[in-house]
Motif scaffolding. Sequence first.
Motif, PDB file in Angstrom:
ATOM      1  N   VAL A  19       0.897  -0.884   0.056  1.00  0.00           N
ATOM      2  CA  VAL A  19       0.014  -0.106  -0.096  1.00  0.00           C
ATOM      3  C   VAL A  19       0.829   1.151  -0.118  1.00  0.00           C
ATOM      4  CG1 VAL A  19      -1.679   1.427   1.340  1.00  0.00           C
ATOM      5  CG2 VAL A  19      -1.883  -1.107   1.035  1.00  0.00           C
ATOM      6  N   GLY A  20       1.768   1.293   0.676  1.00  0.00           N
ATOM      7  CA  GLY A  20       2.891   2.547   0.972  1.00  0.00           C
ATOM      8  C   GLY A  20       3.555   2.571  -0.567  1.00  0.00           C
ATOM      9  N   THR A  21       3.762   1.446  -1.325  1.00  0.00           N
ATOM     10  CA  THR A  21       4.362   1.592  -2.724  1.00  0.00           C
ATOM     11  C   THR A  21       3.501   2.380  -3.480  1.00  0.00           C
ATOM     12  OG1 THR A  21       5.861  -0.219  -2.352  1.00  0.00           O
ATOM     13  CG2 THR A  21       5.473   0.560  -4.521  1.00  0.00           C
ATOM     14  N   LEU A  22       2.309   1.873  -3.513  1.00  0.00           N
ATOM     15  CA  LEU A  22       1.233   2.475  -4.337  1.00  0.00           C
ATOM     16  C   LEU A  22       0.970   3.788  -3.775  1.00  0.00           C
ATOM     17  CD1 LEU A  22      -1.282  -0.555  -4.580  1.00  0.00           C
ATOM     18  CD2 LEU A  22       0.358   0.151  -6.097  1.00  0.00           C
ATOM     19  N   ALA A  23       0.912   4.339  -2.777  1.00  0.00           N
ATOM     20  CA  ALA A  23       0.661   5.792  -2.393  1.00  0.00           C
ATOM     21  C   ALA A  23       1.864   6.585  -2.641  1.00  0.00           C
ATOM     22  CB  ALA A  23       0.601   5.637  -0.959  1.00  0.00           C
ATOM     23  N   THR A  24       3.061   6.029  -2.736  1.00  0.00           N
ATOM     24  CA  THR A  24       4.237   6.959  -3.195  1.00  0.00           C
ATOM     25  C   THR A  24       3.855   7.250  -4.578  1.00  0.00           C
ATOM     26  OG1 THR A  24       5.470   5.026  -3.599  1.00  0.00           O
ATOM     27  CG2 THR A  24       5.759   6.148  -1.601  1.00  0.00           C
ATOM     28  N   VAL A  25       3.542   6.495  -5.535  1.00  0.00           N
ATOM     29  CA  VAL A  25       3.196   6.717  -7.006  1.00  0.00           C
ATOM     30  C   VAL A  25       2.135   7.544  -7.141  1.00  0.00           C
ATOM     31  CG1 VAL A  25       2.644   5.668  -9.276  1.00  0.00           C
ATOM     32  CG2 VAL A  25       4.208   4.190  -7.694  1.00  0.00           C
ATOM     33  N   ALA A  26       0.961   7.204  -6.339  1.00  0.00           N
ATOM     34  CA  ALA A  26       0.000   8.102  -6.361  1.00  0.00           C
ATOM     35  C   ALA A  26       0.265   9.508  -6.177  1.00  0.00           C
ATOM     36  CB  ALA A  26      -1.114   7.798  -5.535  1.00  0.00           C
ATOM     37  N   GLY A  27       1.157   9.847  -5.034  1.00  0.00           N
ATOM     38  CA  GLY A  27       1.464  11.197  -4.807  1.00  0.00           C
ATOM     39  C   GLY A  27       2.570  11.634  -5.832  1.00  0.00           C
ATOM     40  N   ALA A  28       3.106  10.968  -6.510  1.00  0.00           N
ATOM     41  CA  ALA A  28       3.893  11.692  -7.370  1.00  0.00           C
ATOM     42  C   ALA A  28       3.205  12.139  -8.536  1.00  0.00           C
ATOM     43  CB  ALA A  28       5.010  10.556  -7.868  1.00  0.00           C
ATOM     44  N   GLY A  74       0.609  16.285  -2.545  1.00  0.00           N
ATOM     45  CA  GLY A  74       1.249  15.171  -3.043  1.00  0.00           C
ATOM     46  C   GLY A  74       2.367  14.635  -2.190  1.00  0.00           C
ATOM     47  N   ALA A  75       3.081  15.686  -1.838  1.00  0.00           N
ATOM     48  CA  ALA A  75       4.179  15.535  -0.983  1.00  0.00           C
ATOM     49  C   ALA A  75       3.934  14.717   0.345  1.00  0.00           C
ATOM     50  CB  ALA A  75       5.188  16.641  -0.654  1.00  0.00           C
ATOM     51  N   VAL A  76       2.871  15.288   0.914  1.00  0.00           N
ATOM     52  CA  VAL A  76       2.128  14.391   2.067  1.00  0.00           C
ATOM     53  C   VAL A  76       1.871  13.088   1.732  1.00  0.00           C
ATOM     54  CG1 VAL A  76       0.148  14.484   3.840  1.00  0.00           C
ATOM     55  CG2 VAL A  76       1.239  16.757   3.147  1.00  0.00           C
ATOM     56  N   VAL A  77       1.009  12.767   0.674  1.00  0.00           N
ATOM     57  CA  VAL A  77       0.833  11.231   0.366  1.00  0.00           C
ATOM     58  C   VAL A  77       1.953  10.557   0.302  1.00  0.00           C
ATOM     59  CG1 VAL A  77      -0.461  10.014  -1.561  1.00  0.00           C
ATOM     60  CG2 VAL A  77      -1.445  12.118  -0.762  1.00  0.00           C
ATOM     61  N   ILE A  78       3.003  11.184  -0.349  1.00  0.00           N
ATOM     62  CA  ILE A  78       4.243  10.350  -0.434  1.00  0.00           C
ATOM     63  C   ILE A  78       4.892  10.030   0.926  1.00  0.00           C
ATOM     64  CG2 ILE A  78       6.737  10.436  -1.230  1.00  0.00           C
ATOM     65  CD1 ILE A  78       5.641  12.005  -3.747  1.00  0.00           C
TER      66      ILE A  78
END
Length: 384
Positions: free
Chosen positions: A142-151, A314-318
């Motif tokens: 989930v964290g990996t997917l969140a970093t891509v979404a934040g980017a 986006g930075a917060v999501v990342i």
Amino acid sequence: MAGSKQKLFNRLKPFIGVVFLQFGYAGMDVLSKAALNQGMSNYVFVVYRHVFALVVTLPFAVFLEKKVRPKMTFSIFMKIVILSLLEPVIDQNLYFLGMKYTTATFAVSMYNVLPAITFLMAWILRLEKVKLKSVRSQAKVVGTLATVAGAMIMTLIKGPILDLFGTHGSNTHNLENGGINIQHAIKGSVMITIGCFSCACFMILQAITIEAYPAELSLTAWICLLGSVEGGIVALVMERNNFSAWSLKWDTKLLAAVYSGIVCSGMAYYIQGAVMKDRGPVFVTTFNPLGMVIVAIMGSFFLAEQMYLGRAIGAVVIILGLYLVVWGKSNEYESSSTITEDHILPAKQTIEKSSEKDREEHSNFEVITLSKLGAASIAQDEQV
């Protein structure tokens, strides 16, 4: 007391190392952006950076690792050639090109997808274990997917300007730095993302190479040497009609090259290799969000860059996604350490018991042998 302090320091060393790296990278991002704004070629900058790094690290590598440096083989040399191509040439040139199209804050924020990419590649290469039924593994995915979404949020959503630290982008230069258009943002983000893939490959290959060539300073010197040669070839091709790009004066360009070379190439490669021995490549990349915060503050003060709401969201999501990955990794590390200790202690006790039993049997055998010898000598005396 001294032993407990030493043990605590040994546990904190990997964290101290990666935090130091992020402060070093933050200074590099601000200085390099200033140098690029003054017209410095990113290709020439990369070459000078690794030349300065080589000048500093080579003497230490030659004298300090003279007795521990393993023999260079063809396999190790080819790995170093690939390492010097992945990070010093491909990653850094694409990163600085992406920074030219965007801002220092945007570039370092986009680079926060590096831990996710490193994690995915380590998973594909079976260097990272993932069990989808495990809560820890679910957190990492989930964290990996969140970093891509934040980017993606940082790239595609702009929003209103956030007035941070009382700095305003009031002039044209600031608007060009902060108010990047969508085409430049997409172009810059694509370059930075490709650079992230290259850097992730570098991290994983460095972790593999350091096992076969456990001399961090010598490996650093080799990477800087070959990186200077390969980067120099690229720079000569790209700047073939611009010989003035190689000139250096006592200004920000020289300061950026010297600082980046010593801190972010020479010291960084060495620290990364040392930390990877203990925690692996994924751990080294998980502290990138700290660099983003440092660069955002320094960029607002020294470069007067603007921060937009979409970029902040986006930075917060990342950051949230990354620390889900960190949480999964840390618990996994603690549990694996516990399991290792649980297996080592019984094995150690078994070995000790076996050793004691062998000693007892050996001593009993000696007593029996001596007794037989004594009985035989007595019988011989009686016959006489």
